[in-house]
Scaffold this active site. Structure first.
Site, PDB file in Angstrom:
ATOM      1  N   GLY A   1     -81.237 -27.764   5.044  1.00 45.96           N
ATOM      2  CA  GLY A   1     -80.543 -27.056   6.125  1.00 45.96           C
ATOM      3  C   GLY A   1     -79.194 -27.653   6.459  1.00 45.96           C
ATOM      4  O   GLY A   1     -78.809 -28.698   5.944  1.00 45.96           O
TER       5      GLY A   1
ATOM      6  N   GLY B   1     -77.194 -29.808   8.038  1.00 43.58           N
ATOM      7  CA  GLY B   1     -77.415 -31.039   8.796  1.00 43.58           C
ATOM      8  C   GLY B   1     -76.171 -31.526   9.512  1.00 43.58           C
ATOM      9  O   GLY B   1     -76.243 -32.379  10.393  1.00 43.58           O
TER      10      GLY B   1
ATOM     11  N   GLY C   1     -74.838 -36.273  11.271  1.00 39.24           N
ATOM     12  CA  GLY C   1     -74.181 -34.985  11.492  1.00 39.24           C
ATOM     13  C   GLY C   1     -72.668 -35.027  11.374  1.00 39.24           C
ATOM     14  O   GLY C   1     -71.994 -34.038  11.640  1.00 39.24           O
TER      15      GLY C   1
ATOM     16  N   ARG D   1     -64.452 -24.609   7.442  1.00 37.91           N
ATOM     17  CA  ARG D   1     -64.574 -23.897   6.175  1.00 37.91           C
ATOM     18  C   ARG D   1     -64.683 -22.403   6.438  1.00 37.91           C
ATOM     19  O   ARG D   1     -65.149 -21.984   7.499  1.00 37.91           O
ATOM     20  CB  ARG D   1     -65.831 -24.342   5.417  1.00 37.91           C
ATOM     21  CG  ARG D   1     -65.964 -25.827   5.247  1.00 37.91           C
ATOM     22  CD  ARG D   1     -66.972 -26.131   4.163  1.00 37.91           C
ATOM     23  NE  ARG D   1     -68.359 -25.918   4.566  1.00 37.91           N
ATOM     24  CZ  ARG D   1     -69.389 -26.392   3.869  1.00 37.91           C
ATOM     25  NH1 ARG D   1     -69.184 -27.060   2.737  1.00 37.91           N
ATOM     26  NH2 ARG D   1     -70.623 -26.188   4.272  1.00 37.91           N
TER      27      ARG D   1
ATOM     28  N   ASP E   1     -79.299 -26.185  -3.295  1.00 34.26           N
ATOM     29  CA  ASP E   1     -78.779 -25.966  -1.941  1.00 34.26           C
ATOM     30  C   ASP E   1     -77.251 -25.964  -1.944  1.00 34.26           C
ATOM     31  O   ASP E   1     -76.634 -25.674  -0.925  1.00 34.26           O
ATOM     32  CB  ASP E   1     -79.307 -27.025  -0.969  1.00 34.26           C
ATOM     33  CG  ASP E   1     -79.041 -28.436  -1.441  1.00 34.26           C
ATOM     34  OD1 ASP E   1     -79.419 -28.761  -2.582  1.00 34.26           O
ATOM     35  OD2 ASP E   1     -78.434 -29.226  -0.694  1.00 34.26           O
TER      36      ASP E   1
HETATM   37  P1  AMP Z   1     -75.393 -32.288   0.037  1.00 30.32           P
HETATM   38  O1  AMP Z   1     -76.266 -32.109  -1.171  1.00 30.32           O
HETATM   39  O2  AMP Z   1     -74.572 -33.520   0.041  1.00 30.32           O
HETATM   40  O3  AMP Z   1     -74.553 -31.064   0.273  1.00 30.32           O
HETATM   41  O4  AMP Z   1     -76.319 -32.444   1.324  1.00 30.32           O
HETATM   42  C1  AMP Z   1     -77.711 -32.439   1.290  1.00 30.32           C
HETATM   43  C2  AMP Z   1     -78.278 -32.288   2.668  1.00 30.32           C
HETATM   44  O5  AMP Z   1     -77.965 -33.429   3.460  1.00 30.32           O
HETATM   45  C3  AMP Z   1     -77.790 -31.086   3.456  1.00 30.32           C
HETATM   46  O6  AMP Z   1     -78.877 -30.585   4.159  1.00 30.32           O
HETATM   47  C4  AMP Z   1     -76.760 -31.687   4.393  1.00 30.32           C
HETATM   48  O7  AMP Z   1     -76.590 -30.945   5.570  1.00 30.32           O
HETATM   49  C5  AMP Z   1     -77.381 -33.036   4.690  1.00 30.32           C
HETATM   50  N1  AMP Z   1     -76.396 -34.052   5.095  1.00 30.32           N
HETATM   51  C6  AMP Z   1     -75.494 -34.683   4.311  1.00 30.32           C
HETATM   52  N2  AMP Z   1     -74.761 -35.545   5.036  1.00 30.32           N
HETATM   53  C7  AMP Z   1     -75.204 -35.476   6.309  1.00 30.32           C
HETATM   54  C8  AMP Z   1     -74.858 -36.116   7.534  1.00 30.32           C
HETATM   55  N3  AMP Z   1     -73.911 -37.041   7.606  1.00 30.32           N
HETATM   56  N4  AMP Z   1     -75.544 -35.775   8.640  1.00 30.32           N
HETATM   57  C9  AMP Z   1     -76.516 -34.855   8.594  1.00 30.32           C
HETATM   58  N5  AMP Z   1     -76.896 -34.219   7.490  1.00 30.32           N
HETATM   59  C10 AMP Z   1     -76.255 -34.514   6.357  1.00 30.32           C
HETATM   60 MG    MG Z   2     -74.832 -29.351   0.474  1.00 29.42          MG
END
Ligand code: AMP
Ligand code: MG
Length: 533
Positions: A107, A109, A143, A200, A277
């Site tokens: 989701g 995040g 976040g 974005r 994702d």
């Molecule tokens: P990514 O594959 O890097 O796009 O992210 C994988 C998951 O980690 C997604 O659900 C992002 O929203 C979450 N995510 C990555 N960095 C953070 C962060 N600093 N705080 C919260 N959620 C994060």
């Molecule tokens: Mg991602």
């Protein structure tokens, strides 16, 4: 529709995702599983001292937005400190396969969507803040996003757009004035870094994973509702959703994904984290993390340090991984069709579209028109193999080729010297004899070129429009970051301007189209990137 540009805090937002799908209304930011819902309503968390660092003028014009002052109400909105009255912010729920393994609920995040704006041409565009604070999907993370990764996303998504690559866009880059703690090298040395937020922009940010989560939890009503939402709003040409339309829709997703991947391979872009994702349901490049650009042409290259072991997402793997990801999406939406086998032809559409598009793009890069498909395929394959065995910079090779070809066509007797010059300009090798195989390939290519009817000038025009001079070389992004962290935005501004016209000569910016300097060869941020962002 606004005719005079407005400030974003005064703009009128629509909220189709929130209005048409099932959401959790509690506004609770605590991390948790959110079964039963497409999204959670959640508001951004305010930051200390937001300041505008960069603004995409053309995208803003298209959206009917005026450039804000560095500080003030519009920047407060772009930092998540203030909402326009019509916004209904939310974080989307999705799951995904990470590095081939099902990871469950992920989701948004740290991304929070604010709502949709109607552009000057009547189309609607979702505005999403990345780094806007915790949501129910933040798991153990904060976040937030750091300046270096936000600047990379801002610059690269716009650069990709101007290269003609399907991509999400970026409207603004805002410094938060807050510090974010990150362990950049994952070696136990966490340190504070400046925080930032990118706004974005895309028609929708729905990913393959938004569908996968519903298959995993058996939420068939939500699966269908999301598919119908995406089809009605983003694939209206397919008609009213039905089992047959779901099949055609999947086929169209496969086609668009193939075109995106063909573009990546054509310009040497490596996404770095092709988890399901991070795959857009619209076939857009999405989620710019530890991405990179090929310098020496190397199919095994990836910038992502997390992937150094398996190289699952290396340059040469991208076509295969996208297919695997499409298979996961097909599985996720299979309950919507009469027989899962009906989805198989779409995968062939992916394979064929990718093959044809890559072939056409490569012909254009070489200034060739279609003559004999088999022979041309063999020629291209030989080039790819020879390049992989050389140490030649992909971008420089094709750009210089565009200039060398008309010379050699006009004066074949100078061919030998001209090819040597081209390789000297593009190769990182200190022993030019190592590129001998490439000279032989160039001689073979020259014979093929001579079969073309077009004039040398016309061939050159074709090639100059297919082979960018300027791409966001990994070390250039790093230079922009280091300057911005020291308060100097001039490198970022210059790159933004130059990358708007990647196919133009812009001789005053030649140094931005030069070979990667030696110091950048192994430098973190230039050659290697972690997922820490
Ligand atoms: P990514 O594959 O890097 O796009 O992210 C994988 C998951 O980690 C997604 O659900 C992002 O929203 C979450 N995510 C990555 N960095 C953070 C962060 N600093 N705080 C919260 N959620 C994060
Ligand atoms: Mg991602």
């Amino acid at each position: 529709m606004a005719t005079t540009p407005q400030s974003i805090e005064q703009a009128s937002f629509q909220n189709s995702f929130v209005d048409e799908l099932r959401g959790e209304a509690s506004m609770d930011k605590r991390p948790r599983q959110v079964p039963g819902y497409h999204y959670s309503r959640v508001e951004p968390t305010a930051v200390q001292a937001p300041r505008l660092l960069a603004w995409s003028e053309e995208l803003a014009d298209f959206l009917g937005l005026e450039r804000p002052a560095d500080q003030g109400p519009a920047v407060e909105v772009l930092a998540g400190n203030r909402l326009a009255p019509t916004m209904k912010p939310f974080a989307a729920r999705y799951g995904g396969h990470q590095f081939g393994n099902w990871a469950g609920q992920l989701g948004d995040g740290r991304a929070i969507s604010l709502g949709e704006l109607t552009a000057t041409n009547g189309t609607t565009w979702e505005i999403q803040l990345k780094g806007a604070g915790p949501t129910p999907y933040s798991r153990r993370a904060d976040g937030r996003a750091v300046l270096r990764s936000s600047l990379r996303e801002f610059l690269c998504s716009e650069a990709m757009h101007y290269l003609g690559v399907p991509t999400t866009r970026a409207l603004s880059l805002v410094a938060t004035g807050d510090e974010v703690i990150r362990d950049m090298f994952y070696n136990g040395n966490a340190r504070p870094e400046p925080g930032a937020i990118v706004a974005r922009v895309a028609p929708t940010f729905v990913r393959f994973g938004n569908f996968q989560i519903f298959l995993a939890t058996g939420e068939m009503d939500n699966l269908r509702a999301l598919a119908d939402y995406v089809i009605r709003r983003h694939y209206p040409e397919l008609g009213e959703p039905s089992p047959e339309v779901y099949v055609r829709w999947f086929e169209e997703i496969c086609r668009r994904t193939a075109i995106m991947i063909a573009h990546w391979q054509s310009v040497g872009f490596v996404h770095g984290v092709m988890n399901t994702d991070n795959m857009s349901i619209l076939g857009l490049t999405i989620d710019y993390g530890p991405y990179g650009w090929l310098e020496p042409y190397d199919p095994d290259w990836t910038p992502n340090t997390t992937d150094f072991g398996g190289r699952r997402y290396a340059f040469g793997q991208q076509p295969r991984v996208a297919l695997w990801n499409l298979m996961q999406l097909g599985q996720a939406i299979s309950p919507l069709v009469n027989d899962v086998k009906e989805l198989n032809p779409a995968l062939d559409v992916y394979i064929n579209t990718l093959g044809n598009t890559r072939h056409e793009m490569m012909l254009r890069k070489l200034g060739l028109t279609s003559l004999n498909r088999e022979e041309d395929e063999a020629l291209i394959e030989a080039l790819e193999q020879t390049l992989a065995e050389s140490e030649v910079d992909m971008t420089l090779f094709f750009r210089h080729l565009s200039h060398t070809v008309p010379e050699v066509l006009k004066a074949p007797e100078n061919g030998g010297a001209a090819w040597q010059e081209l390789l000297a300009a593009a190769s990182y090798s200190t022993a030019p004899a190592e590129e001998e195989a490439l000279v032989q390939w160039l001689q073979r290519y020259f014979l093929r070129l001579q079969q073309e009817q077009a004039s040398p000038e016309a061939i050159q025009q074709l090639m100059l429009q297919a082979n960018p001079k300027y791409v966001l070389r990994n070390y250039l992004a790093q230079q922009a970051i280091e300057a911005a962290e020291a308060g100097d935005l001039s490198v970022l501004n210059r790159l933004m301007e130059v990358l708007k016209k990647p196919f133009d000569e812009q001789p005053e910016h030649d140094e931005l189209a030069a070979k990667r300097p030696d110091w950048a060869r192994e430098k973190p941020g230039c050659a290697t990137l972690s997922c820490s962002s």
